[in-house]
Design a protein around this motif. Structure first.
Motif, PDB file in Angstrom:
ATOM      1  N   ALA A 506       0.869  -1.187  -0.068  1.00  0.00           N
ATOM      2  CA  ALA A 506      -0.039  -0.027   0.076  1.00  0.00           C
ATOM      3  C   ALA A 506       0.870   1.313  -0.046  1.00  0.00           C
ATOM      4  O   ALA A 506       1.965   1.388   0.574  1.00  0.00           O
ATOM      5  CB  ALA A 506      -0.892  -0.036   1.181  1.00  0.00           C
ATOM      6  N   GLY A 507       0.490   2.415  -0.842  1.00  0.00           N
ATOM      7  CA  GLY A 507       1.379   3.306  -0.975  1.00  0.00           C
ATOM      8  C   GLY A 507       2.390   3.166  -1.959  1.00  0.00           C
ATOM      9  O   GLY A 507       2.484   2.332  -2.714  1.00  0.00           O
ATOM     10  N   TRP A 508       3.541   4.051  -1.696  1.00  0.00           N
ATOM     11  CA  TRP A 508       4.565   4.206  -2.346  1.00  0.00           C
ATOM     12  C   TRP A 508       5.424   2.556  -2.527  1.00  0.00           C
ATOM     13  O   TRP A 508       5.662   2.105  -1.218  1.00  0.00           O
ATOM     14  CB  TRP A 508       5.681   5.134  -2.362  1.00  0.00           C
ATOM     15  CG  TRP A 508       6.846   5.002  -3.310  1.00  0.00           C
ATOM     16  CD1 TRP A 508       6.975   5.604  -4.379  1.00  0.00           C
ATOM     17  CD2 TRP A 508       8.183   4.192  -2.852  1.00  0.00           C
ATOM     18  NE1 TRP A 508       8.065   5.111  -5.167  1.00  0.00           N
ATOM     19  CE2 TRP A 508       8.990   4.423  -4.097  1.00  0.00           C
ATOM     20  CE3 TRP A 508       8.670   3.797  -2.160  1.00  0.00           C
ATOM     21  CZ2 TRP A 508      10.401   3.836  -4.273  1.00  0.00           C
ATOM     22  CZ3 TRP A 508      10.019   3.064  -1.998  1.00  0.00           C
ATOM     23  CH2 TRP A 508      10.721   3.085  -3.243  1.00  0.00           C
ATOM     24  N   ASP A 509       5.925   2.069  -3.584  1.00  0.00           N
ATOM     25  CA  ASP A 509       6.601   0.769  -3.310  1.00  0.00           C
ATOM     26  C   ASP A 509       7.857   0.693  -4.320  1.00  0.00           C
ATOM     27  O   ASP A 509       7.751   1.503  -5.465  1.00  0.00           O
ATOM     28  CB  ASP A 509       5.989  -0.457  -3.313  1.00  0.00           C
ATOM     29  CG  ASP A 509       5.136  -0.585  -4.694  1.00  0.00           C
ATOM     30  OD1 ASP A 509       5.510  -0.678  -5.769  1.00  0.00           O
ATOM     31  OD2 ASP A 509       3.882  -0.526  -4.441  1.00  0.00           O
ATOM     32  N   ALA A 510       8.798   0.009  -4.503  1.00  0.00           N
ATOM     33  CA  ALA A 510       9.945   0.062  -5.211  1.00  0.00           C
ATOM     34  C   ALA A 510       9.523  -0.992  -6.301  1.00  0.00           C
ATOM     35  O   ALA A 510      10.563  -1.316  -7.244  1.00  0.00           O
ATOM     36  CB  ALA A 510      11.023  -0.390  -4.459  1.00  0.00           C
TER      37      ALA A 510
END
Length: 527
Positions: A506-510
């Protein structure tokens, strides 16, 4: 100007170079062979520039973009520095092809023998099984002591290919895990991703290409079939390169045509300026520099679908490129870059994680990949693009070079093994979009209809979205990262899948950054 010709004995910082493992020396270069070299110079008013960059990174309201003309006057090279390089060139029998104080670049021409003496380097021919034959050097590039503070990079002595295109044709294999394959036109994706209406009129999108070319017949047939107006496509040659289709759609021609067709389908009212250059660090850096300083075409967005692992770049090349990208941010030019198609390793066979450059620069919008399932009713599901070893996966991870940007502070990465950890350096990518060849883009290349994927398609997709937003707003969005991260989403959060070492969350990830676009939400975030 009278110049004392000091010996070139001061190494340019970060210019050390060595040959890749497996490279074989074939002997000396022909001393009479003529080449071109790009010399990058220091910026005037460096302190003022750094303060402005800090404001831009923080998304400050008073950090408005400045014009190309004003930029050149305030932050270009000094005329004294340009004159000194011209005198240095003359002393060594080198010709000045182009000297541009605004872009802080001087292009020199001469023989291998003249450049070897001028910069105290030994140039030899090498061959590598994966690269082919190229001109190379070992050790640093040297300049006279009275030029050591003014020269920031000397590029082009080495001709080794620096980057690769990030596109993949749909393979003739069955989709894994019982999935199905489908494809979309760029217009389908603009609709599914809720792009704001418009045709990009009044905008120019710059596209950087490191080889190959396009055929007008492909473009005319493609846009005619889609029923969109024929965009104004102009070819701009940089450093002796030009629009030169090889006739092989599997090579760079595929990349060039893909980029133009995606942008042109979504913003047919925009001008598309395609900057052709050589596949070397000198060509790559100089083409982006020329694009952002182009007073004739004035691109407000630049799309780059080429790159290579950070570890393949010298520090001077990376610093010079990053410097150019900072200039783009100050002039309000958005730069969209593909994050790579080889997952968390970026294709480096050392069992370690790598990210692609220039996608890892903190001054670009790094574009990762998804696998998109949709119907006439809208998006059904969207996961991280990972089609396995043969099919490719979206590039992403953590930079080994660039510090954590202020707008990424407080974020974390989730590893497939090892759980969650605080993001310590620049995280890649920033955003994502459809990239799997199994859910790829319908294009026409070399007279043949085909389906293509790769993050190469995502950079022009986002560039076209920004061009529509710019056209509607009547002004450039500029460096958009601080505003997007403040909004905490690009529209569609991707929470399933991995790109090898990194897991979606959830949210930013790589893997997919802030997610794939909801155009209306992106436009609202950039207001």
């Amino acid at each position: 100007m009278t110049v004392t010709n000091h010996p070139a004995d001061y190494p340019v910082p970060g210019s050390d170079k060595s040959q890749p493992e497996g490279a074989q020396c074939l002997g000396a270069c022909n001393p009479e062979e003529k080449i071109e070299v790009v010399v990058m110079l220091r910026r005037q008013n460096e302190g003022e520039f750094k303060q402005l960059m800090q404001k831009i990174n923080e998304g400050a309201a008073d950090a408005a973009p400045i014009s190309r003309d004003e930029f050149g006057k305030r932050f270009g090279a000094s005329q004294a520095d340009v004159t000194r390089i011209e005198a240095f060139a003359k002393a060594h029998g080198l010709d000045v092809v182009r000297a541009d104080a605004s872009s802080r670049s001087v292009v020199l021409s001469g023989t291998i023998a003249q450049f070897s003496t001028a910069f105290s380097v030994k140039l030899e021919r090498f061959e590598h099984h994966a690269i082919g034959e190229y001109r190379g050097r070992s050790g640093p590039v040297n300049v006279p002591s009275d030029m050591k503070d003014m020269v920031t990079a000397v590029l082009g002595l080495d001709s080794r290919p620096q980057a690769r295109p990030h596109f993949r044709f749909r393979p003739p294999i069955k989709p894994a895990r019982g999935g199905t394959s489908t494809s979309y036109t760029p217009l389908d994706l603009a609709r599914l991703y809720n792009f704001p209406a418009g045709d990009g009129s009044g905008q120019c999108v710059g596209i950087i290409e490191l080889g190959g070319g396009y055929k007008q017949s492909d473009l005319s047939a493609y846009f005619s079939k889609l029923g969109v107006g024929k965009p104004d496509v102009v070819s701009v040659g940089v450093d002796q390169a030009n629009n030169a289709p090889s006739g092989n759609p599997n090579g760079p021609d595929g990349e060039v045509t893909l980029d133009i067709e995606i942008v042109g389908a979504i913003v047919p009212g925009a001008r598309i300026a395609v900057y052709f250059t050589t596949n070397s660090d000198a060509g790559f850096v100089d083409a982006v520099n020329r694009a952002i300083h182009d007073d004739a075409n004035k691109p407000s967005v630049v799309s780059i679908s080429w790159g290579g692992p950070e570890s393949n770049w010298t520090a001077q090349s990376q610093n010079a490129f990053n410097d150019v990208l900072q200039s783009a941010a100050v002039m309000g030019v958005t730069v969209c870059v593909a994050s790579g198609d080889s997952g968390s390793s970026d294709g480096v066979a050392d069992n370690a994680d790598h990210v692609d450059f220039p996608a890892s620069s903190p001054y670009v919008l790094a574009c990762g990949g998804t696998h998109l399932s949709a119907s006439a009713n809208g998006i059904g599901s969207e996961v991280v693009w990972n089609d396995g070893d043969q099919g490719g996966a979206g590039g992403g991870g953590v930079s080994a070079v660039f510090a954590l940007p202020v707008w990424q502070k407080g974020l974390s990465v989730t590893r497939t093994e090892g759980g969650k950890a605080a993001l310590a350096k620049r995280g890649v990518p920033d955003v994502a979009g459809d990239a799997s060849p199994l859910t790829g883009y319908d294009v026409l290349i070399g007279g043949t209809e085909t389906v293509v994927g790769g993050t190469s398609a995502v950079a022009p997709l986002w560039a076209a979205l920004i061009a529509r937003i710019n056209a509607a707003a009547g002004k450039p969005a500029g460096f958009i990262n601080p505003k997007l991260y403040l909004a905490k989403t690009a529209g569609h959060d991707i929470t399933q899948g991995n790109n090898g070492s990194f897991e979606a969350s959830a949210g930013w990830d790589a893997c997919t950054g802030l997610g794939s676009p909801d155009g209306a939400k992106v436009a609202a975030a950039l207001k």
